[in-house]
Scaffold this motif. Structure first.
Motif, PDB file in Angstrom:
ATOM      1  N   GLY A 137     -46.361  -4.527  96.158  1.00  0.00           N
ATOM      2  CA  GLY A 137     -47.306  -5.520  95.657  1.00  0.00           C
ATOM      3  C   GLY A 137     -46.711  -6.514  94.671  1.00  0.00           C
ATOM      4  N   GLY A 138     -45.473  -6.252  94.217  1.00  0.00           N
ATOM      5  CA  GLY A 138     -44.877  -7.104  93.179  1.00  0.00           C
ATOM      6  C   GLY A 138     -44.746  -8.556  93.580  1.00  0.00           C
ATOM      7  N   THR A 139     -44.399  -8.794  94.845  1.00  0.00           N
ATOM      8  CA  THR A 139     -44.187 -10.192  95.245  1.00  0.00           C
ATOM      9  C   THR A 139     -45.510 -10.953  95.317  1.00  0.00           C
ATOM     10  OG1 THR A 139     -44.380  -9.754  97.621  1.00  0.00           O
ATOM     11  CG2 THR A 139     -42.184  -9.541  96.649  1.00  0.00           C
ATOM     12  N   GLN A 140     -46.614 -10.224  95.383  1.00  0.00           N
ATOM     13  CA  GLN A 140     -47.923 -10.870  95.479  1.00  0.00           C
ATOM     14  C   GLN A 140     -48.641 -10.870  94.118  1.00  0.00           C
ATOM     15  OE1 GLN A 140     -48.522 -12.231  98.715  1.00  0.00           O
ATOM     16  NE2 GLN A 140     -46.378 -11.507  98.742  1.00  0.00           N
ATOM     17  N   ARG A 141     -48.508  -9.760  93.384  1.00  0.00           N
ATOM     18  CA  ARG A 141     -49.280  -9.663  92.129  1.00  0.00           C
ATOM     19  C   ARG A 141     -48.597 -10.401  90.977  1.00  0.00           C
ATOM     20  NH1 ARG A 141     -50.266  -4.092  94.016  1.00  0.00           N
ATOM     21  NH2 ARG A 141     -52.218  -4.256  95.182  1.00  0.00           N
ATOM     22  N   LEU A 142     -47.247 -10.359  90.946  1.00  0.00           N
ATOM     23  CA  LEU A 142     -46.587 -11.038  89.812  1.00  0.00           C
ATOM     24  C   LEU A 142     -46.823 -12.558  89.842  1.00  0.00           C
ATOM     25  CD1 LEU A 142     -45.006 -10.370  87.241  1.00  0.00           C
ATOM     26  CD2 LEU A 142     -42.901 -10.863  88.491  1.00  0.00           C
ATOM     27  N   PRO A 143     -46.684 -13.218  91.011  1.00  0.00           N
ATOM     28  CA  PRO A 143     -46.992 -14.662  91.027  1.00  0.00           C
ATOM     29  C   PRO A 143     -48.432 -14.951  90.596  1.00  0.00           C
ATOM     30  CG  PRO A 143     -45.855 -14.034  93.047  1.00  0.00           C
ATOM     31  CD  PRO A 143     -46.172 -12.758  92.314  1.00  0.00           C
ATOM     32  N   ARG A 144     -49.358 -14.038  90.882  1.00  0.00           N
ATOM     33  CA  ARG A 144     -50.757 -14.263  90.494  1.00  0.00           C
ATOM     34  C   ARG A 144     -50.962 -14.012  89.008  1.00  0.00           C
ATOM     35  NH1 ARG A 144     -51.057 -13.180  96.002  1.00  0.00           N
ATOM     36  NH2 ARG A 144     -52.797 -14.218  97.064  1.00  0.00           N
ATOM     37  N   LEU A 145     -50.007 -13.289  88.413  1.00  0.00           N
ATOM     38  CA  LEU A 145     -50.114 -13.008  86.976  1.00  0.00           C
ATOM     39  C   LEU A 145     -49.394 -14.069  86.132  1.00  0.00           C
ATOM     40  CD1 LEU A 145     -51.114 -10.804  84.934  1.00  0.00           C
ATOM     41  CD2 LEU A 145     -48.803  -9.847  85.049  1.00  0.00           C
ATOM     42  N   ILE A 146     -48.185 -14.488  86.592  1.00  0.00           N
ATOM     43  CA  ILE A 146     -47.393 -15.391  85.726  1.00  0.00           C
ATOM     44  C   ILE A 146     -47.027 -16.702  86.414  1.00  0.00           C
ATOM     45  CG2 ILE A 146     -46.441 -13.418  84.447  1.00  0.00           C
ATOM     46  CD1 ILE A 146     -43.776 -13.833  85.920  1.00  0.00           C
ATOM     47  N   GLY A 147     -47.505 -16.917  87.630  1.00  0.00           N
ATOM     48  CA  GLY A 147     -47.168 -18.150  88.356  1.00  0.00           C
ATOM     49  C   GLY A 147     -45.964 -17.917  89.263  1.00  0.00           C
ATOM     50  N   ALA A 148     -45.901 -18.735  90.331  1.00  0.00           N
ATOM     51  CA  ALA A 148     -44.890 -18.496  91.370  1.00  0.00           C
ATOM     52  C   ALA A 148     -43.465 -18.728  90.870  1.00  0.00           C
ATOM     53  CB  ALA A 148     -45.173 -19.385  92.567  1.00  0.00           C
ATOM     54  N   ARG A 201     -60.548  -4.541  86.119  1.00  0.00           N
ATOM     55  CA  ARG A 201     -59.381  -5.412  86.333  1.00  0.00           C
ATOM     56  C   ARG A 201     -59.771  -6.830  85.976  1.00  0.00           C
ATOM     57  NH1 ARG A 201     -54.741  -4.453  88.722  1.00  0.00           N
ATOM     58  NH2 ARG A 201     -53.847  -6.404  89.439  1.00  0.00           N
ATOM     59  N   PRO A 202     -59.031  -7.469  85.088  1.00  0.00           N
ATOM     60  CA  PRO A 202     -59.410  -8.849  84.745  1.00  0.00           C
ATOM     61  C   PRO A 202     -59.142  -9.787  85.923  1.00  0.00           C
ATOM     62  CG  PRO A 202     -57.320  -8.285  83.711  1.00  0.00           C
ATOM     63  CD  PRO A 202     -57.795  -7.051  84.421  1.00  0.00           C
ATOM     64  N   ALA A 203     -59.736 -10.965  85.864  1.00  0.00           N
ATOM     65  CA  ALA A 203     -59.527 -11.939  86.943  1.00  0.00           C
ATOM     66  C   ALA A 203     -58.067 -12.379  86.956  1.00  0.00           C
ATOM     67  CB  ALA A 203     -60.421 -13.150  86.713  1.00  0.00           C
ATOM     68  N   GLU A 204     -57.587 -12.753  88.120  1.00  0.00           N
ATOM     69  CA  GLU A 204     -56.190 -13.217  88.231  1.00  0.00           C
ATOM     70  C   GLU A 204     -56.009 -14.493  87.422  1.00  0.00           C
ATOM     71  OE1 GLU A 204     -56.096 -13.738  92.378  1.00  0.00           O
ATOM     72  OE2 GLU A 204     -55.395 -11.715  92.787  1.00  0.00           O
ATOM     73  N   ARG A 205     -54.925 -14.530  86.649  1.00  0.00           N
ATOM     74  CA  ARG A 205     -54.695 -15.718  85.843  1.00  0.00           C
ATOM     75  C   ARG A 205     -54.275 -16.908  86.712  1.00  0.00           C
ATOM     76  NH1 ARG A 205     -50.759 -14.497  81.286  1.00  0.00           N
ATOM     77  NH2 ARG A 205     -51.313 -12.371  81.857  1.00  0.00           N
ATOM     78  N   PHE A 206     -53.473 -16.620  87.738  1.00  0.00           N
ATOM     79  CA  PHE A 206     -53.031 -17.677  88.645  1.00  0.00           C
ATOM     80  C   PHE A 206     -53.586 -17.372  90.035  1.00  0.00           C
ATOM     81  CE2 PHE A 206     -50.072 -17.986  85.212  1.00  0.00           C
ATOM     82  CZ  PHE A 206     -49.717 -19.319  85.145  1.00  0.00           C
ATOM     83  N   ALA A 207     -54.888 -17.640  90.194  1.00  0.00           N
ATOM     84  CA  ALA A 207     -55.499 -17.340  91.491  1.00  0.00           C
ATOM     85  C   ALA A 207     -54.779 -18.127  92.583  1.00  0.00           C
ATOM     86  CB  ALA A 207     -56.971 -17.691  91.463  1.00  0.00           C
ATOM     87  N   LYS A 208     -54.286 -19.313  92.193  1.00  0.00           N
ATOM     88  CA  LYS A 208     -53.471 -20.089  93.139  1.00  0.00           C
ATOM     89  C   LYS A 208     -52.078 -20.191  92.519  1.00  0.00           C
ATOM     90  CE  LYS A 208     -57.178 -22.716  95.164  1.00  0.00           C
ATOM     91  NZ  LYS A 208     -58.155 -23.724  94.768  1.00  0.00           N
ATOM     92  N   PRO A 209     -51.181 -19.263  92.855  1.00  0.00           N
ATOM     93  CA  PRO A 209     -49.903 -19.163  92.138  1.00  0.00           C
ATOM     94  C   PRO A 209     -49.038 -20.417  92.212  1.00  0.00           C
ATOM     95  CG  PRO A 209     -50.201 -17.294  93.642  1.00  0.00           C
ATOM     96  CD  PRO A 209     -51.318 -18.236  93.888  1.00  0.00           C
ATOM     97  N   ALA A 210     -49.211 -21.222  93.282  1.00  0.00           N
ATOM     98  CA  ALA A 210     -48.333 -22.383  93.428  1.00  0.00           C
ATOM     99  C   ALA A 210     -48.868 -23.611  92.696  1.00  0.00           C
ATOM    100  CB  ALA A 210     -48.147 -22.706  94.897  1.00  0.00           C
ATOM    101  N   GLU A 211     -50.040 -23.448  92.047  1.00  0.00           N
ATOM    102  CA  GLU A 211     -50.643 -24.602  91.374  1.00  0.00           C
ATOM    103  C   GLU A 211     -49.658 -25.178  90.348  1.00  0.00           C
ATOM    104  OE1 GLU A 211     -55.258 -24.852  91.256  1.00  0.00           O
ATOM    105  OE2 GLU A 211     -54.478 -23.884  89.450  1.00  0.00           O
ATOM    106  N   GLY A 212     -49.502 -26.460  90.348  1.00  0.00           N
ATOM    107  CA  GLY A 212     -48.592 -27.093  89.392  1.00  0.00           C
ATOM    108  C   GLY A 212     -47.183 -27.257  89.944  1.00  0.00           C
ATOM    109  N   LEU A 213     -46.893 -26.623  91.058  1.00  0.00           N
ATOM    110  CA  LEU A 213     -45.547 -26.797  91.630  1.00  0.00           C
ATOM    111  C   LEU A 213     -45.523 -28.057  92.483  1.00  0.00           C
ATOM    112  CD1 LEU A 213     -44.574 -23.228  92.923  1.00  0.00           C
ATOM    113  CD2 LEU A 213     -43.984 -24.315  90.755  1.00  0.00           C
ATOM    114  N   ALA A 214     -44.344 -28.693  92.538  1.00  0.00           N
ATOM    115  CA  ALA A 214     -44.200 -29.878  93.387  1.00  0.00           C
ATOM    116  C   ALA A 214     -44.453 -29.483  94.843  1.00  0.00           C
ATOM    117  CB  ALA A 214     -42.792 -30.433  93.249  1.00  0.00           C
ATOM    118  N   ALA A 215     -44.963 -30.438  95.613  1.00  0.00           N
ATOM    119  CA  ALA A 215     -45.315 -30.134  97.006  1.00  0.00           C
ATOM    120  C   ALA A 215     -44.100 -29.633  97.792  1.00  0.00           C
ATOM    121  CB  ALA A 215     -45.898 -31.375  97.668  1.00  0.00           C
TER     122      ALA A 215
END
Ligand code: CAA
Length: 703
Positions: A137-148, A201-215
């Motif tokens: 789950g690390g590759t999915q949960r960590l980006p949702r916690l701290i950003g991609a 479980r608190p809500a995901e901080r980065f529900a959209k982990p790629a938000e803010g990244l260049a296209a």
């Protein structure tokens, strides 16, 4: 409750302690115990929150690496399912991360809704070093916690982050003031969560982990990094998994992660890297040495010779706070040596890797002297003077006169007989070889040469010291060139001969770099010095006198003053950092081939591969048979850490096992025939290789 976990209920809290020493590796029995304990707590109406912690302080070093490649790896409950189940419990789960949460250990913590660390906590996802990706789950949960981006950086580097950084990134919610207070503060935190009716479980901080990244972030990331990945699979799989985290819903992302993980786990690269992990731990296990062997304290070090090697060696000790006295014969050489060290540290300062004040602290630990008497109180003296037996023996006579009784006297020779050096002292039991690799402050390999009379205490103490300065110490017996350089000899011999027969240096190097070696033979010789290589060969002329073609091209370049990069000419020509082929080298090869009646022909890649690699492997097997190397995996460590052999091929011995020992033997016998007189001269299979193949063995061991 199963003895792999401790379980107690205090007030409204269930405290579940992981108790599988030494590192709480998450093998199947521990996974099952954790699941049972968590289910019990979940079902207990008196429990309102759960704290998961390391019963012996350390949280977890992750999945049990020894399970990979076997059915146990995914035996129920597998780690992804365990983590998923924890995310579905009805009660808040707090992970109290003492010391370490690595790999699956961090993934277990990420499955908990809340996390707390202490000042010494380090967390990381080092799976890439094992040819894997986080698979629970690390590759999915960590980006949702701290950003991609931050998650990708952590997974690609594999390096753990400190407690402070983990707090900054949001991997832990808070830090206890000390390791001792961690559990208590975790319980306070859990009670707070109960009081405020916090969600399980608190809500995901980065529900959209790629938000803010260049296209074009992923596209650019891949094209910028792909050349560095060479043929390594794991970075590509990590990348795909994080990309999936950004585009897929969690459940689909998790399924994708498992598929990618299984692909990685089944790969020969991961098998090789797991072999390297255990090889590093095995290398420290030496017959005759155990925990009861008393260690000598090494609080003061001296280095004889302030050249590039001596200076580099000295830096290793200054880096860990050990004072070093540096001895030279002339004041100007000493000044140059110290200035060079300062300059090298200065480069790290410029790159932002070292502060100015740390540079000064380290320089303050270095004292220069011209007087042997100043070495009298050193616990360890390392000689790093010119590679000539008589000169080294003279140094050891002086050391024998001035050094205190019990001081360890080490020589940094790369090929000479350590027994002959020890013999000029009255204390051969204290003499040992410590072969550092250049640049000595960077390269991780340390060949520890156990001479005939070296005491177990001296050997054990130097091994410990080697680990203290961040090296990978590997024990070798005494022989010409020890493990590494002795194997280099037939490998380089074939490379030279292939050029006489019609290959170019670039073709030979190309085959080796295609295999992901850091550099080919000729690039390496140009870097190390064609002159240095000539002098080593020259000291060993008697052993090669029967082959007039032996490294003749190297001898020729030496006589032409083409010493390699330092003279801008060697096997290649250099303009600044640019390397190019030099027709003069090909012309020299043609001339020598004619002189020696060596027929020239087109040589294909397979032949280059086979002749260089099989001769390297054959020599390694011979070293094992002679007892110079204690085990095949030690040889792998030497070549990975000292000669740039790719870790994802597992080192030359592991590579041979994967390639097929029977094929290696058949190849050697083939060239023995096809290369006529030359083949008869050099292509003699190691008797151990023949015995292994005859016995149907597929792994290299002494039989
Ligand atoms: N699995 C199995 N055994 C492990 C282990 C693991 N994850 N981590 C350490 N060990 C064993 C070592 O083999 C060693 O055993 P021996 O004493 O029998 O040789 C013992 O634990 C102590 O280890 P070290 O000698 O390395 O002790 P150390 O204090 O120097 O280092 C450490 C401790 C930092 C935890 C280091 O061992 C380490 O880096 N371990 C590997 C961590 C890792 O890579 N974790 C990721 C695993 S993969 C994963 O988790 C995949 C996933 O996503 C599901």
């Amino acid at each position: 409750m199963n003895s792999l976990v401790t379980y107690q209920v205090q007030d409204n809290l269930a405290l579940i302690g992981l108790a599988r020493p030494p590192v709480n590796a998450l093998g199947q029995p521990l996974r099952e115990a954790i699941l049972q304990a968590c289910e019990q707590a979940n079902a207990d109406a008196s429990v309102r929150a759960i704290v998961l912690y390391g019963a012996n302080g350390l949280f977890s070093a992750g999945a049990d690496i020894s399970e990979f490649g076997s059915a146990a790896s995914f035996a129920a409950p597998n780690l992804p399912d365990l983590c998923l189940r924890l995310t579905c419990l009805d009660k808040p789960l707090v992970a109290a991360i003492g010391k370490l949460a690595l790999g699956g250990g961090l993934e277990l913590a990420l499955a908990c809704g809340y996390r707390i660390g202490e000042p010494q906590t380090r967390v990381g996802l080092p799976e890439i070093n094992l040819g894997l990706l986080p698979g629970a789950g690390g590759t999915q949960r960590l980006p949702r916690l701290i950003g991609a981006q931050a998650a990708l950086d952590m997974m690609m580097s594999g390096a753990p982050v400190s407690a402070g950084r983990a707090l900054e990134l949001g991997i832990v919610d808070r830090l206890a003031d000390s390791p001792e207070q961690l559990l208590e503060v975790a319980c306070v935190y859990a009670r707070e969560l109960i009081t405020v009716h916090a969600p399980a479980r608190p809500a995901e901080r980065f529900a959209k982990p790629a938000e803010g990244l260049a296209a074009d972030f992923f596209e650019r990331y891949r094209s910028e990094n792909e050349p560095r990945w060479k043929s390594r699979l794991a970075p590509r799989l990590v990348f795909s998994a994080v990309e999936a985290a950004c585009v897929l819903p969690l459940d689909q992302g998790l399924a994708r992660e498992v598929a990618l993980f299984k692909q990685a786990e089944a790969s020969s690269q991961s098998e090789a890297l797991r072999h390297v992990f255990f090889a590093e731990r095995e290398a420290g296990k030496i017959p005759g040495i155990d925990a009861s062997t008393a260690l000598l304290a090494i609080g003061k070090v001296a280095v004889v010779g302030a050249g590039t090697m001596g200076g580099g060696i000295a830096m290793n000790f200054a880096n860990v706070g050990i004072p070093v006295t540096l001895l030279e014969r002339q004041g100007d050489a000493l000044d140059r040596g110290l200035a060079h060290i300062r300059k090298t540290y200065g480069i790290s300062v410029k790159r932002g890797k070292l502060s100015e004040s740390t540079l000064e602290q380290r320089m303050a630990l270095l004292t220069g002297t011209l007087d042997y008497a100043d070495l009298a109180d050193a616990d360890l003296v390392i000689e790093a003077v010119f590679e000539k037996l008589e000169i080294k023996q003279e140094v050891f006579r002086s050391l024998d006169r001035v050094c205190k009784p019990g001081a360890i006297l080490a020589t940094n020779t790369s090929s000479l007989d350590v027994d002959l050096i020890a013999a000029v002292t009255s204390r051969a039991q204290d003499v040992i070889g410590l072969h550092f690799f250049s640049p000595a402050n960077v390269m991780r390999l340390l060949e520890v040469v156990n001479a005939r009379e070296t005491s177990a205490q001296v050997l054990a103490s130097t091994l410990k010291m080697g680990r203290t300065i961040g090296k990978i110490p590997v024990v070798s017996g005494v022989c010409f060139g020890f493990i590494g350089n002795r194997m280099l000899e037939p490998y380089a011999r074939e490379a030279h001969r292939l050029v006489l027969e019609g290959a170019t240096p670039e073709q030979v190097d190309g085959v080796l770099t295609d295999l992901d070696l850091n550099m080919g033979v000729f690039t390496m010789l140009d870097l190390a010095g064609v002159d240095v290589n000539f002098l080593v060969r020259d000291a060993n002329r008697a052993a090669i006198a029967h082959d007039p073609s032996y490294c003749r091209l190297g001898d020729e370049l030496y006589s032409m003053g083409r010493f390699g990069q330092k003279t801008a000419r060697g096997f290649y020509a250099y303009e600044g950092r640019e390397r190019r082929n030099d027709p003069d080298v090909v012309a020299a090869a043609e001339r020598l081939a004619a002189e020696l009646s060596v027929p020239r022909r087109a040589i294909d890649k397979q032949e280059i591969h086979d002749r260089c690699l099989f001769m390297l492997i054959n020599e390694g097997i011979q070293l094992l048979d002679e007892g110079i190397a204690l085990r095949a995996s030690d040889i792998d460590l030497v070549w990975i850490n000292g000669y740039g052999f790719p870790a994802h091929l597992g080192g030359p011995m592991h590579y041979a096992e994967q390639y097929g020992l029977d094929k290696v033997l058949a190849g050697i016998l083939h060239y023995r025939q096809s290369l006529s007189e030359y083949g008869q001269m050099w292509f003699t299979p190691a008797p151990l290789l023949e015995r292994l193949v005859a016995a149907g063995k597929t792994t290299i061991e002494r039989i």
